[in-house]
Design an enzyme around this catalytic site. Structure first.
Site, mmCIF file in Angstrom:
data_model
loop_
_atom_site.group_PDB
_atom_site.id
_atom_site.type_symbol
_atom_site.label_atom_id
_atom_site.label_comp_id
_atom_site.label_asym_id
_atom_site.label_seq_id
_atom_site.Cartn_x
_atom_site.Cartn_y
_atom_site.Cartn_z
ATOM 1 N N ASP A 375 21.419 -10.856 -30.759
ATOM 2 C CA ASP A 375 20.919 -10.833 -32.138
ATOM 3 C C ASP A 375 20.126 -12.113 -32.421
ATOM 4 O OD1 ASP A 375 20.608 -9.994 -34.788
ATOM 5 O OD2 ASP A 375 22.533 -10.830 -35.432
ATOM 6 N N GLU A 378 14.523 -13.497 -32.542
ATOM 7 C CA GLU A 378 13.073 -13.437 -32.827
ATOM 8 C C GLU A 378 12.369 -14.745 -32.438
ATOM 9 O OE1 GLU A 378 15.518 -12.531 -34.913
ATOM 10 O OE2 GLU A 378 15.262 -10.420 -34.371
ATOM 11 N N ASP A 482 18.212 -4.757 -39.550
ATOM 12 C CA ASP A 482 18.939 -4.669 -40.820
ATOM 13 C C ASP A 482 18.312 -3.705 -41.817
ATOM 14 O OD1 ASP A 482 20.541 -6.462 -39.605
ATOM 15 O OD2 ASP A 482 19.822 -8.194 -40.735
HETATM 16 O O1 MIG Z 1 21.973 -12.983 -40.478
HETATM 17 O O2 MIG Z 1 25.730 -11.168 -37.097
HETATM 18 O O3 MIG Z 1 20.954 -7.661 -37.533
HETATM 19 O O4 MIG Z 1 23.443 -6.514 -37.181
HETATM 20 O O5 MIG Z 1 25.656 -7.862 -38.240
HETATM 21 C C1 MIG Z 1 22.623 -11.811 -40.128
HETATM 22 C C2 MIG Z 1 25.578 -10.728 -38.399
HETATM 23 C C3 MIG Z 1 22.945 -11.842 -38.662
HETATM 24 C C4 MIG Z 1 21.962 -9.701 -38.203
HETATM 25 C C5 MIG Z 1 22.106 -8.442 -37.424
HETATM 26 C C6 MIG Z 1 23.311 -7.693 -37.904
HETATM 27 C C7 MIG Z 1 24.530 -8.548 -37.762
HETATM 28 C C8 MIG Z 1 24.352 -9.842 -38.551
HETATM 29 N N1 MIG Z 1 23.157 -10.538 -38.089
#
Ligand code: MIG
Length: 742
Positions: A375, A378, A482
């Site tokens: 996650d 980017e 998201d």
């Molecule tokens: O700033 O880890 O897209 O699936 O649950 C949020 C917490 C960070 C973004 C991800 C989401 C995840 C969440 N993350």
């Protein structure tokens, strides 16, 4: 001849043309015949150009392969591409086939008969991007709506389609890039990048599937996911501790709802330090996983790239010692805020850093996890003021979605939500962040995948990622980030996944039920009904929102969810065979109608339905309170999956869709392998003319790479079914056939 070098007079630069195969031509421009960009992050295998025939007349160069003829005007460098029948498929617009303005490189093409431009990776909005302008810059945008531009992934690739011919263009440039597909002027489209070289591939079809096959020939194809990764998956930000995770698993058993994976989100870590575990919340992490495994559940934890800046934390200390984190030109390590607070970021461009990161995963692999969820790659950074706000809002005030940042702020540099543009990457600082930004997530996923293969060579993992670039399919599944628990976002997913599939990424899905905000029962039911057709099928929801497990919406909704999740499992042999096709050819699993009906001029108009493999036409319900919808059926005979009623296409029909029904139609001539009793495979046959390649292996190891698998061709003529082993390397399966009688 293997390459032709041409002088472009109006730019005083050079073009090198080569043929990758008879259908793929590379055009690479360079200032000084240096072709500095002779590396690619997307195309990793060595590609050897083939021989082509070259002719020359006074005014033009002509090169030809068995499929294409390319003419290049000596006076102005203009390129025209013809097929075997001498139809001009593509030509430069005026003299603008190559233009450099400062550091920017541009390419303009005429718009001829192209009816649709598709692909472009992960895109909200309409399916067809004709008349639109798109940017590529990986961005964590928690408020993505149909009208926003770029998202978490960048795929500078598109498929141009009309009922006669399809071609693709892959612009192999990782800088921020743009595609204007006839928005500025309906007579031309153009693409450009902020920097780097104009290096692009023309990929001839003539069918859209062949374009995707060509594109993935270059950028690679997926591996076969383990079969369990095709099952239903349950996630939540966050299941807060061991007991909660176990309770969720027990509840699935109790409620008789199959589920293969439970995710642990950021709160399993010790203070959000990657590769650690919070000992208070998860005192027996390993044992918990072992128990869950016995019950048939796999555990996949989240990993973020940000490493907490903390002198007492091993991963940080080691990375500092070894000089593995991203730095600015002046040698200062870049520090940004993410969940752990001040954090530093591995320089994934460097092979040794990727190796190190992959190795770090080992502690988790040894604790029994079955995959990695990547996650925030980017990479996403939370501006420091926001960071304090976010923690306040999410953890204390229990917000159900992040507040919106006023758009005038977002445009400001100080609000940059990623690494600073001053960051330089690579062993010798050879890359700017501008060049690396869009591939950071790809390289993290690569580290993740390769690390897994070293740590646990006997089992295929489930790697998933939010950010990516062309070629991401080699390493990872992709989820679309998201979204929200709103109808518009259920609809949006139908389109996003079609375009992402066309972009060569087959293992994809959106958060079922929606991530931000509370999901309402009706929306949940409709989303599960659609979700069983997402290649990657995961229910996930954000912190502070209403719980979203299938039993949270009352008995009726739970029954619907159970029925559909079970149907997903029933279809597993069909789905797994489709993954084999994706591995071999790059063909998406969730398909736009034009992929199966490329000659149907109307197919492009119905973006709100799709094909699930070659056989199922799925027409989701995406509006609140709706109990029927129109369905476009392309040419041929179609069976209503629910009652076997037949219809003739092309036609638009109205179908009933009460809350527990998603309209599904099966094409005549289909052979659907389904899970039957015991280990048997039940073949459901829909009379007509057709063929299906059934694939099977052990579903878990890499043995298929050594030929330990079966591939069976089933052929159907009217209602006569025949079978033939194309490859037999695995134990034989028993098939039971049921032929529908009209
Ligand atoms: O700033 O880890 O897209 O699936 O649950 C949020 C917490 C960070 C973004 C991800 C989401 C995840 C969440 N993350």
């Amino acid at each position: 001849m293997k390459e032709k070098i041409l002088y472009i007079p109006n730019q005083d630069e050079y073009l090198k043309v080569s043929a990758i195969n008879n259908k793929i031509i590379r055009f690479h421009f360079s200032k000084d015949r240096e072709w500095r960009h002779n590396y690619s992050f997307a195309i990793e295998k060595e590609i050897l150009p083939i021989d082509f025939i070259s002719e020359e007349s006074e005014n033009e160069f002509l090169i030809s392969t068995s499929f294409l003829k390319i003419s290049m005007d000596k006076n102005n460098g203009n390129i025209k591409i013809y097929d075997r029948e001498n139809n001009c498929i593509l030509s430069d617009y005026e003299n603008l086939g190559y233009k450099r303005v400062d550091k920017k490189v541009y390419c303009y093409k005429e718009i001829k008969e192209e009816t649709a431009f598709l692909g472009f990776g992960e895109r909200t909005g309409d399916l067809n991007k004709k008349g639109k302008k798109l940017m590529n810059w990986n961005t964590d945008n928690p408020h993505h709506t149909p009208d926003i531009d770029h998202l978490y992934q960048s795929h500078p690739f598109f498929l141009a389609w009309n009922p006669q011919v399809s071609y693709g263009i892959f612009f192999d440039n990782t800088y921020r890039s743009y595609f204007d597909m006839g928005r500025e002027n309906e007579n031309y489209y153009y693409f450009f990048a902020e920097d780097g070289e104009l290096d692009y591939y023309f990929i001839y079809g003539p069918t859209p599937k062949e374009v995707i096959e060509g594109y993935t020939e270059l950028t690679g194809r997926c591996y076969l996911p383990p079969v369990w990764a095709l099952g239903y998956q349950q996630s939540r930000w966050s299941y807060k501790d061991e007991n909660e995770v176990k309770k969720i698993a027990e509840k699935f058993k109790e409620e008789n709802i199959p589920c293969n994976v439970i995710y642990v989100d950021i709160d399993y870590m010790d203070g959000f330090r990657v590769f650690t575990i919070d000992k208070n919340k998860f005192p027996n992490f390993e044992k918990m996983i072992e128990e869950l495994n016995k019950e048939g559940f796999r555990v996949v934890p989240i990993i973020d790239p940000g490493v907490k800046k903390d002198d007492s934390y091993e991963v940080y200390k080691e990375g500092i010692e070894k000089n593995y984190f991203c730095k600015r030109e002046n040698e200062e390590i870049f520090v940004g805020h993410v969940w752990p607070g001040e954090s530093v970021f591995p320089d994934f461009v460097r092979e040794e850093v990727r190796k190190w990161w992959g190795e770090k995963q080992r502690v988790l692999v040894e604790k029994g996890i079955s995959g990695i969820w990547n996650d925030m790659n980017e990479p996403s950074i939370i501006p420091s003021f926001d960071y304090k706000m976010m923690r306040l809002l999410f953890y204390h005030l229990k917000f159900k979605e992040p507040p919106r940042v006023p758009s005038f702020l977002e445009k400001e540099d100080f609000y940059s939500k990623t690494l600073s543009a001053e960051v330089v990457h690579g062993e010798n600082k050879e890359f700017t962040h501008d060049e690396i930004h869009n591939v950071y997530g790809l390289l993290m996923a690569k580290a993740s995948f390769e690390g897994w293969r070293d740590a646990k060579p006997e089992e295929r993992p489930l790697i998933i990622t939010r950010a990516g670039f062309s070629g991401i399919q080699k390493y990872s599944a992709v989820w679309t980030g998201d979204n929200k628990s709103i109808w518009e976002h259920l609809y949006m997913s139908i389109i996003m996944l079609q375009n992402l599939g066309i972009s060569g990424v087959p293992f994809i899905g959106a958060d079922v039920g929606g991530f931000w905000r509370d999901c309402e029962p009706e929306l949940f039911a409709r989303w599960i009904e659609l979700g069983i057709f997402y290649p990657f099928f995961r229910n996930h929801s954000a912190t502070n929102t209403k719980n979203q497990e299938p039993w949270e919406f009352g008995e009726h909704i739970e029954d619907i969810a159970r029925k559909y999740i079970k149907l997903r499992y029933k279809l597993m042999p069909y789905l797994y065979s489709l993954f084999y096709e994706a591995k071999e050819k790059g063909t998406p699993i969730l398909r736009s109608l034009i992929l199966e009906f490329p000659k149907d001029p109307n197919a492009i108009k119905y973006e709100d339905e799709f094909m699930f493999g070659p056989s199922f036409l799925v027409a989701p319900i995406y509006e609140k309170g709706k109990n029927e919808r129109d369905v476009y059926l392309p040419e041929g005979t179609w069976y209503n999956f629910w009652n076997n009623e037949t219809f003739k296409g092309p036609n638009i029909i109205k179908v009933e869709a009460p809350l527990d029904i998603i309209p599904i139609f099966v094409k005549a001539g289909s052979i659907i392998p389904m899970r039957g009793e015991g280990n048997k495979i039940e073949l459901r046959v829909y009379p007509g003319e057709g063929e299906f390649l059934y694939y099977e292996d052990d579903g878990i190891s890499w043995d298929y790479e050594k030929g330990i698998y079966n591939l069976v061709r089933f052929s159907l003529s009217k209602d006569k079914l025949s079978m033939e082993y194309i490859h037999k390397g695995f134990k034989e399966t028993e098939f039971i056939t049921s032929i529908l009688n009209g």
